[in-house]
Design a protein around this motif. Sequence first.
Motif, PDB file in Angstrom:
ATOM      1  N   ARG A  34      -2.847  26.471  -1.017  1.00 30.27           N
ATOM      2  CA  ARG A  34      -3.166  25.707  -2.178  1.00 30.27           C
ATOM      3  C   ARG A  34      -3.385  26.190  -3.378  1.00 30.27           C
ATOM      4  O   ARG A  34      -3.282  25.568  -4.710  1.00 30.27           O
ATOM      5  N   LEU A  35      -3.400  27.465  -3.435  1.00 29.32           N
ATOM      6  CA  LEU A  35      -3.437  28.285  -4.766  1.00 29.32           C
ATOM      7  C   LEU A  35      -2.051  29.152  -5.089  1.00 29.32           C
ATOM      8  O   LEU A  35      -2.226  30.162  -5.997  1.00 29.32           O
ATOM      9  N   VAL A  36      -0.915  28.535  -4.332  1.00 33.47           N
ATOM     10  CA  VAL A  36       0.263  29.440  -4.684  1.00 33.47           C
ATOM     11  C   VAL A  36       0.467  29.255  -6.240  1.00 33.47           C
ATOM     12  O   VAL A  36       0.410  28.195  -6.650  1.00 33.47           O
ATOM     13  N   GLY A  37       0.902  30.400  -6.790  1.00 34.18           N
ATOM     14  CA  GLY A  37       1.310  30.406  -8.377  1.00 34.18           C
ATOM     15  C   GLY A  37       0.053  30.160  -9.124  1.00 34.18           C
ATOM     16  O   GLY A  37       0.168  30.522 -10.489  1.00 34.18           O
ATOM     17  N   LYS A  38      -1.182  30.335  -8.707  1.00 33.76           N
ATOM     18  CA  LYS A  38      -2.379  30.233  -9.360  1.00 33.76           C
ATOM     19  C   LYS A  38      -3.094  31.524  -9.102  1.00 33.76           C
ATOM     20  O   LYS A  38      -3.953  31.985  -9.879  1.00 33.76           O
ATOM     21  N   ALA A  39      -3.108  32.258  -7.741  1.00 35.80           N
ATOM     22  CA  ALA A  39      -4.090  33.273  -7.569  1.00 35.80           C
ATOM     23  C   ALA A  39      -3.394  33.978  -6.427  1.00 35.80           C
ATOM     24  O   ALA A  39      -2.528  33.708  -5.595  1.00 35.80           O
ATOM     25  N   ARG A  40      -3.573  35.187  -6.093  1.00 34.12           N
ATOM     26  CA  ARG A  40      -3.325  36.329  -5.189  1.00 34.12           C
ATOM     27  C   ARG A  40      -4.544  36.763  -4.422  1.00 34.12           C
ATOM     28  O   ARG A  40      -5.496  36.715  -4.812  1.00 34.12           O
ATOM     29  N   PHE A  41      -4.231  36.839  -3.025  1.00 27.63           N
ATOM     30  CA  PHE A  41      -5.623  37.480  -2.069  1.00 27.63           C
ATOM     31  C   PHE A  41      -4.852  38.735  -1.593  1.00 27.63           C
ATOM     32  O   PHE A  41      -3.897  38.877  -1.164  1.00 27.63           O
ATOM     33  N   ARG A  42      -5.757  39.699  -1.713  1.00 24.81           N
ATOM     34  CA  ARG A  42      -5.687  40.903  -1.021  1.00 24.81           C
ATOM     35  C   ARG A  42      -6.901  41.030   0.016  1.00 24.81           C
ATOM     36  O   ARG A  42      -8.191  41.139  -0.345  1.00 24.81           O
ATOM     37  N   LEU A  43      -6.601  41.379   1.190  1.00 23.04           N
ATOM     38  CA  LEU A  43      -7.769  41.290   2.417  1.00 23.04           C
ATOM     39  C   LEU A  43      -7.480  42.695   2.969  1.00 23.04           C
ATOM     40  O   LEU A  43      -6.460  43.126   3.560  1.00 23.04           O
ATOM     41  N   ILE A  44      -8.568  43.545   2.941  1.00 25.41           N
ATOM     42  CA  ILE A  44      -8.773  44.823   3.234  1.00 25.41           C
ATOM     43  C   ILE A  44      -9.636  45.047   4.580  1.00 25.41           C
ATOM     44  O   ILE A  44     -10.866  44.833   4.659  1.00 25.41           O
ATOM     45  N   GLY A  45      -9.102  45.551   5.478  1.00 25.25           N
ATOM     46  CA  GLY A  45      -9.855  45.668   6.819  1.00 25.25           C
ATOM     47  C   GLY A  45      -9.363  45.545   8.144  1.00 25.25           C
ATOM     48  O   GLY A  45      -8.000  45.581   7.916  1.00 25.25           O
ATOM     49  N   ASP A  46      -9.912  45.268   9.136  1.00 25.95           N
ATOM     50  CA  ASP A  46      -9.477  45.156  10.437  1.00 25.95           C
ATOM     51  C   ASP A  46     -10.455  44.371  11.264  1.00 25.95           C
ATOM     52  O   ASP A  46     -11.697  44.134  10.833  1.00 25.95           O
ATOM     53  N   GLY A  47     -10.259  44.169  12.428  1.00 28.34           N
ATOM     54  CA  GLY A  47     -11.339  43.500  13.374  1.00 28.34           C
ATOM     55  C   GLY A  47     -10.462  42.708  14.496  1.00 28.34           C
ATOM     56  O   GLY A  47      -9.273  42.532  14.482  1.00 28.34           O
ATOM     57  N   GLY A  48     -11.342  42.054  15.211  1.00 35.04           N
ATOM     58  CA  GLY A  48     -10.702  41.360  16.455  1.00 35.04           C
ATOM     59  C   GLY A  48      -9.947  40.223  16.254  1.00 35.04           C
ATOM     60  O   GLY A  48      -9.253  39.549  16.997  1.00 35.04           O
ATOM     61  N   CYS A  49     -10.103  39.613  15.086  1.00 38.17           N
ATOM     62  CA  CYS A  49      -9.467  38.267  14.493  1.00 38.17           C
ATOM     63  C   CYS A  49      -8.189  38.573  13.706  1.00 38.17           C
ATOM     64  O   CYS A  49      -7.800  37.735  13.064  1.00 38.17           O
ATOM     65  N   ARG A  50      -7.965  39.854  13.253  1.00 39.48           N
ATOM     66  CA  ARG A  50      -6.972  40.116  12.337  1.00 39.48           C
ATOM     67  C   ARG A  50      -5.815  39.507  12.668  1.00 39.48           C
ATOM     68  O   ARG A  50      -4.754  39.026  12.037  1.00 39.48           O
ATOM     69  N   ALA A  51      -5.035  39.595  14.184  1.00 41.88           N
ATOM     70  CA  ALA A  51      -3.961  39.127  14.431  1.00 41.88           C
ATOM     71  C   ALA A  51      -4.017  37.745  14.318  1.00 41.88           C
ATOM     72  O   ALA A  51      -3.075  37.314  13.903  1.00 41.88           O
ATOM     73  N   GLN A  52      -5.046  37.124  14.582  1.00 47.47           N
ATOM     74  CA  GLN A  52      -5.094  35.488  14.306  1.00 47.47           C
ATOM     75  C   GLN A  52      -5.084  35.216  13.086  1.00 47.47           C
ATOM     76  O   GLN A  52      -4.113  34.261  12.586  1.00 47.47           O
ATOM     77  N   LEU A  53      -5.434  35.856  12.140  1.00 48.52           N
ATOM     78  CA  LEU A  53      -5.244  35.731  10.872  1.00 48.52           C
ATOM     79  C   LEU A  53      -3.595  35.937  10.386  1.00 48.52           C
ATOM     80  O   LEU A  53      -3.357  34.928   9.651  1.00 48.52           O
ATOM     81  N   GLU A  54      -3.312  37.130  10.758  1.00 46.60           N
ATOM     82  CA  GLU A  54      -1.749  37.179  10.303  1.00 46.60           C
ATOM     83  C   GLU A  54      -0.922  36.053  10.662  1.00 46.60           C
ATOM     84  O   GLU A  54      -0.111  35.679  10.425  1.00 46.60           O
ATOM     85  N   ASN A  55      -1.367  35.622  12.110  1.00 44.84           N
ATOM     86  CA  ASN A  55      -0.351  34.544  12.689  1.00 44.84           C
ATOM     87  C   ASN A  55      -0.708  33.192  12.032  1.00 44.84           C
ATOM     88  O   ASN A  55       0.199  32.591  11.579  1.00 44.84           O
ATOM     89  N   ALA A  56      -1.923  33.095  11.461  1.00 42.91           N
ATOM     90  CA  ALA A  56      -2.027  31.684  10.632  1.00 42.91           C
ATOM     91  C   ALA A  56      -1.279  31.955   9.192  1.00 42.91           C
ATOM     92  O   ALA A  56      -0.982  30.662   8.806  1.00 42.91           O
ATOM     93  N   LEU A  57      -1.320  33.133   8.799  1.00 42.26           N
ATOM     94  CA  LEU A  57      -0.771  33.115   7.579  1.00 42.26           C
ATOM     95  C   LEU A  57       0.757  32.815   7.660  1.00 42.26           C
ATOM     96  O   LEU A  57       1.497  32.342   6.685  1.00 42.26           O
ATOM     97  N   ALA A  58       1.254  33.642   8.751  1.00 38.78           N
ATOM     98  CA  ALA A  58       2.908  33.168   9.066  1.00 38.78           C
ATOM     99  C   ALA A  58       3.264  32.024   9.156  1.00 38.78           C
ATOM    100  O   ALA A  58       4.260  31.483   8.614  1.00 38.78           O
ATOM    101  N   ASP A  59       2.231  31.112   9.917  1.00 41.48           N
ATOM    102  CA  ASP A  59       2.364  29.712  10.147  1.00 41.48           C
ATOM    103  C   ASP A  59       2.518  28.877   8.760  1.00 41.48           C
ATOM    104  O   ASP A  59       3.066  27.849   8.595  1.00 41.48           O
ATOM    105  N   ALA A  60       1.413  29.452   7.746  1.00 43.47           N
ATOM    106  CA  ALA A  60       1.312  28.532   6.747  1.00 43.47           C
ATOM    107  C   ALA A  60       2.442  28.972   5.420  1.00 43.47           C
ATOM    108  O   ALA A  60       2.537  28.268   4.590  1.00 43.47           O
ATOM    109  N   LYS A  61       3.139  30.010   5.904  1.00 37.35           N
ATOM    110  CA  LYS A  61       4.473  30.525   5.130  1.00 37.35           C
ATOM    111  C   LYS A  61       4.046  30.729   3.635  1.00 37.35           C
ATOM    112  O   LYS A  61       4.732  30.095   2.585  1.00 37.35           O
ATOM    113  N   VAL A  62       2.812  31.443   3.285  1.00 41.55           N
ATOM    114  CA  VAL A  62       2.690  31.618   2.099  1.00 41.55           C
ATOM    115  C   VAL A  62       2.854  33.241   1.827  1.00 41.55           C
ATOM    116  O   VAL A  62       2.805  34.098   2.743  1.00 41.55           O
TER     117      VAL A  62
END
Length: 350
Positions: A241-269
């Motif tokens: 929803r914020l493409v062209g309006k804001a950038r996100f930087r997420l720093i860290g790791d954990g049990g759901c990082r892969a799930q997050l990365e997959n969801a971002l790939a699916d969202a194609k952002v």
Amino acid sequence: MRILILSFYYPPDLSAGSFRVKALVDALQIEGGKALQIDVITTMPNRYRSHLADAAEYEEHDGVKIRRIVLPAHQSGMLDQARAFAIFALGVWGATQGKRWEIVFATSSRLMTAAMSVQIARRARAPLYLDIRDLFTDTMGDLLADSALKVFLPAFGWLEKRSLNAAQRVNMVSAGFLPHAKVLAPKQSFRTFTNGIDDDFLALDFSKPETQQQDLPLVVYAGNMGEGQGLHRVIPDAARRLVGKARFRLIGDGGCRAQLENALADAKVGNVEICDAVQRVALFEHYRQADILFLHLNDHPAFQKVLPSKIFEYAATGKPILAGVAGYPAEFLRDRVPGCEVFEPCDAVA
């Protein structure tokens, strides 16, 4: 005077518990000086696979003896963590055999560190001070609601009640924990020393470099990427929803990082950057570059009682904070932290 401190995490490992215990050790050294002997039993750095810092299995300096238990590599899954704790517990039991202390102090987010410390204190014939950083049974009751593992919850509940009643003093890092704790241990004397701001933050200027002022606003999150944070449930949609309006930087790791990365790939952002966990010195530079600092907890009822340590760290920078939290942490932020906007957890539109 001899004090035993039990903590699953300790520097150079990265976690709120690690920083909290180090601050306590430093304060005790100032208070007790040479008359105080502090024994710390912890683990070798293991918080994140992407950040395994070097540390000695045993070190001694200025009246502090640190023993680190070696754990097998793990991926932050539930079974992995249970296995890691079992090895830690066996190591602690062996390291404390036949020894005495005047006080045993244990800090616990996972219930089992608290339960183990009860046995250690009894064997050492020492009073126990428990520092509780999470309500394990409350949280697991939410997370295991649809799992076969929920059959273990009554046993965990018994251990939690036993631990709270066995300690001579109990501290809760969040006042939101007190109603639950007082039901389990109505006669216990509770304290509520929260997390705080470490000295490292107080002398720094976190102003954004002028050369980066014209960039798209940068939203920074730093911390764990697990089910408790629920980043995978809010960041992909919010970033889209914020493409062209804001950038996100997420720093860290954990049990759901892969799930997050997959969801971002699916969202194609393309406006989300994920970085591995870093030591604090490097983290300060990320905070400096940020326009907004982001905090999020999943929408389970148990997370309405916690008080994330990240609140204090973020507030120390003076940067605006965007927090997806509800219940006690939302109330705390609105009442105590200026420059903060709160929205409902997992609501990307909000």
